[in-house]
Design a protein around this motif. Structure first.
Motif, PDB file in Angstrom:
ATOM      1  N   PRO A   8      26.062  31.782  62.243  1.00  0.00           N
ATOM      2  CA  PRO A   8      25.508  32.796  62.057  1.00  0.00           C
ATOM      3  C   PRO A   8      25.871  33.618  60.751  1.00  0.00           C
ATOM      4  N   SER A   9      24.884  34.592  60.316  1.00  0.00           N
ATOM      5  CA  SER A   9      25.200  34.966  58.834  1.00  0.00           C
ATOM      6  C   SER A   9      26.187  36.073  58.819  1.00  0.00           C
ATOM      7  N   SER A  10      26.453  36.590  60.134  1.00  0.00           N
ATOM      8  CA  SER A  10      27.569  37.752  60.220  1.00  0.00           C
ATOM      9  C   SER A  10      28.183  37.828  61.783  1.00  0.00           C
ATOM     10  N   GLY A  11      29.103  38.281  61.751  1.00  0.00           N
ATOM     11  CA  GLY A  11      29.879  38.387  62.854  1.00  0.00           C
ATOM     12  C   GLY A  11      30.497  37.121  63.661  1.00  0.00           C
ATOM     13  N   THR A  12      30.487  36.882  64.994  1.00  0.00           N
ATOM     14  CA  THR A  12      31.270  35.883  65.366  1.00  0.00           C
ATOM     15  C   THR A  12      30.792  34.482  65.065  1.00  0.00           C
ATOM     16  N   THR A  13      31.646  33.346  64.976  1.00  0.00           N
ATOM     17  CA  THR A  13      31.143  32.242  64.636  1.00  0.00           C
ATOM     18  C   THR A  13      31.787  31.336  65.791  1.00  0.00           C
ATOM     19  N   TYR A  14      31.094  30.100  65.674  1.00  0.00           N
ATOM     20  CA  TYR A  14      31.232  29.396  67.221  1.00  0.00           C
ATOM     21  C   TYR A  14      31.843  27.854  66.820  1.00  0.00           C
ATOM     22  N   GLY A  15      32.636  27.324  67.912  1.00  0.00           N
ATOM     23  CA  GLY A  15      32.881  25.915  67.633  1.00  0.00           C
ATOM     24  C   GLY A  15      31.993  25.038  68.540  1.00  0.00           C
ATOM     25  N   ALA A  16      32.445  23.834  68.570  1.00  0.00           N
ATOM     26  CA  ALA A  16      31.509  22.985  69.307  1.00  0.00           C
ATOM     27  C   ALA A  16      32.323  21.788  70.001  1.00  0.00           C
ATOM     28  N   SER A  17      31.737  21.350  71.127  1.00  0.00           N
ATOM     29  CA  SER A  17      32.452  20.173  71.810  1.00  0.00           C
ATOM     30  C   SER A  17      31.236  19.177  71.882  1.00  0.00           C
ATOM     31  N   PHE A  18      31.596  18.102  71.637  1.00  0.00           N
ATOM     32  CA  PHE A  18      30.548  16.800  71.824  1.00  0.00           C
ATOM     33  C   PHE A  18      31.084  15.951  72.797  1.00  0.00           C
ATOM     34  N   PRO A  19      31.138  16.083  74.050  1.00  0.00           N
ATOM     35  CA  PRO A  19      31.542  15.020  75.108  1.00  0.00           C
ATOM     36  C   PRO A  19      30.587  13.733  75.069  1.00  0.00           C
ATOM     37  N   GLY A  20      31.272  12.796  75.135  1.00  0.00           N
ATOM     38  CA  GLY A  20      30.324  11.525  75.415  1.00  0.00           C
ATOM     39  C   GLY A  20      29.764  10.877  74.260  1.00  0.00           C
ATOM     40  N   ILE A  21      29.986  11.756  73.016  1.00  0.00           N
ATOM     41  CA  ILE A  21      29.452  10.890  71.751  1.00  0.00           C
ATOM     42  C   ILE A  21      30.582  10.240  71.023  1.00  0.00           C
ATOM     43  N   LYS A  22      30.251   9.211  70.588  1.00  0.00           N
ATOM     44  CA  LYS A  22      31.335   8.245  69.864  1.00  0.00           C
ATOM     45  C   LYS A  22      31.297   8.475  68.517  1.00  0.00           C
ATOM     46  N   PHE A  23      32.312   9.244  68.036  1.00  0.00           N
ATOM     47  CA  PHE A  23      32.188   9.495  66.397  1.00  0.00           C
ATOM     48  C   PHE A  23      33.260   8.428  65.729  1.00  0.00           C
ATOM     49  N   ASP A  24      32.983   8.428  64.531  1.00  0.00           N
ATOM     50  CA  ASP A  24      33.651   7.770  63.484  1.00  0.00           C
ATOM     51  C   ASP A  24      35.212   7.956  63.763  1.00  0.00           C
ATOM     52  N   SER A  25      36.033   6.800  63.835  1.00  0.00           N
ATOM     53  CA  SER A  25      37.751   6.722  64.367  1.00  0.00           C
ATOM     54  C   SER A  25      37.808   7.435  65.651  1.00  0.00           C
ATOM     55  N   GLY A  26      36.782   7.685  66.432  1.00  0.00           N
ATOM     56  CA  GLY A  26      36.954   8.344  67.800  1.00  0.00           C
ATOM     57  C   GLY A  26      37.355   9.711  67.489  1.00  0.00           C
ATOM     58  N   ILE A  27      37.146  10.539  66.604  1.00  0.00           N
ATOM     59  CA  ILE A  27      37.309  11.909  66.245  1.00  0.00           C
ATOM     60  C   ILE A  27      36.263  12.882  66.151  1.00  0.00           C
ATOM     61  N   ALA A  28      35.834  13.439  67.076  1.00  0.00           N
ATOM     62  CA  ALA A  28      34.817  14.551  67.031  1.00  0.00           C
ATOM     63  C   ALA A  28      35.180  15.676  66.043  1.00  0.00           C
ATOM     64  N   PRO A  29      33.883  16.052  65.238  1.00  0.00           N
ATOM     65  CA  PRO A  29      34.307  17.078  64.094  1.00  0.00           C
ATOM     66  C   PRO A  29      34.561  18.490  64.807  1.00  0.00           C
ATOM     67  N   THR A  30      35.404  19.064  63.935  1.00  0.00           N
ATOM     68  CA  THR A  30      35.494  20.640  64.158  1.00  0.00           C
ATOM     69  C   THR A  30      34.689  21.315  63.330  1.00  0.00           C
ATOM     70  N   LEU A  31      33.813  21.962  63.978  1.00  0.00           N
ATOM     71  CA  LEU A  31      32.557  22.692  62.983  1.00  0.00           C
ATOM     72  C   LEU A  31      33.486  23.851  61.935  1.00  0.00           C
ATOM     73  N   SER A  32      32.715  24.026  60.791  1.00  0.00           N
ATOM     74  CA  SER A  32      33.319  25.173  59.882  1.00  0.00           C
ATOM     75  C   SER A  32      33.039  26.332  60.537  1.00  0.00           C
ATOM     76  N   THR A  33      34.008  27.284  60.182  1.00  0.00           N
ATOM     77  CA  THR A  33      33.822  28.592  60.820  1.00  0.00           C
ATOM     78  C   THR A  33      33.424  29.967  60.086  1.00  0.00           C
ATOM     79  N   GLY A  34      33.040  29.502  58.855  1.00  0.00           N
ATOM     80  CA  GLY A  34      32.778  30.678  58.140  1.00  0.00           C
ATOM     81  C   GLY A  34      31.248  31.273  58.337  1.00  0.00           C
ATOM     82  N   ASN A  35      30.838  32.455  57.995  1.00  0.00           N
ATOM     83  CA  ASN A  35      29.522  32.804  58.108  1.00  0.00           C
ATOM     84  C   ASN A  35      28.474  32.193  57.161  1.00  0.00           C
ATOM     85  N   SER A  36      27.431  31.598  57.951  1.00  0.00           N
ATOM     86  CA  SER A  36      26.422  30.948  57.292  1.00  0.00           C
ATOM     87  C   SER A  36      26.666  29.478  56.593  1.00  0.00           C
ATOM     88  N   ASP A  37      27.957  29.044  57.233  1.00  0.00           N
ATOM     89  CA  ASP A  37      28.294  27.456  57.097  1.00  0.00           C
ATOM     90  C   ASP A  37      27.465  26.488  57.628  1.00  0.00           C
TER      91      ASP A  37
END
Length: 128
Positions: A72-101
């Motif tokens: 979101p452009s202001s206020g609270t930002t949010y994380g994410a969980s990606f269960p069951g998805i196979k990511f490179d090197s087995g590591i799911a990303p951590t989403l950026s936490t800045g406004n409008s990222d």
């Protein structure tokens, strides 16, 4: 010098990579990414992502979709969980936490007729 022209295979919604439909929505929690909405999709977060599912994955085919997860452009930002998805090197990303990222992730989905295997590839985090 000779130039080689390569036909790009069709992707979701009948478009080609780099062309076609663009879909934008606001979501959070358990989200479903519908491949029939096109190859490029944008999701502005309104809650943390707790699960990601995919729909309209044709049987016996592979498909790809690129998704921008936008904070979101202001206020609270949010994380994410990606269960069951196979990511490179087995590591799911951590989403950026800045406004409008913006975090861009490509998903490759392979359906063997009975099971869909989901692969994730980070294309960019905290894109500016």
């Amino acid at each position: 010098m000779t130039q080689t022209v390569v036909n790009v295979p069709a992707v979701a919604a009948g478009g080609k990579m780099g062309e076609g439909d663009f879909f934008s929505t606001t979501a959070g929690g358990n989200i479903t990414i519908d491949l029939s909405n096109g190859y490029y999709q944008r999701i502005t977060l309104n809650a943390a992502i707790t699960d990601v599912a995919f729909s309209a994955v044709p049987a016996d085919e592979g498909r790809s979709v690129v998704v921008d997860f936008i904070q979101p452009s202001s206020g609270t930002t949010y994380g994410a969980s990606f269960p069951g998805i196979k990511f490179d090197s087995g590591i799911a990303p951590t989403l950026s936490t800045g406004n409008s990222d913006i975090d861009r992730i490509a998903f490759d989905l392979v359906n063997d007729g009975s099971t869909t295997t989901e692969y994730g590839h980070v294309l960019g985090l905290d894109m500016q």
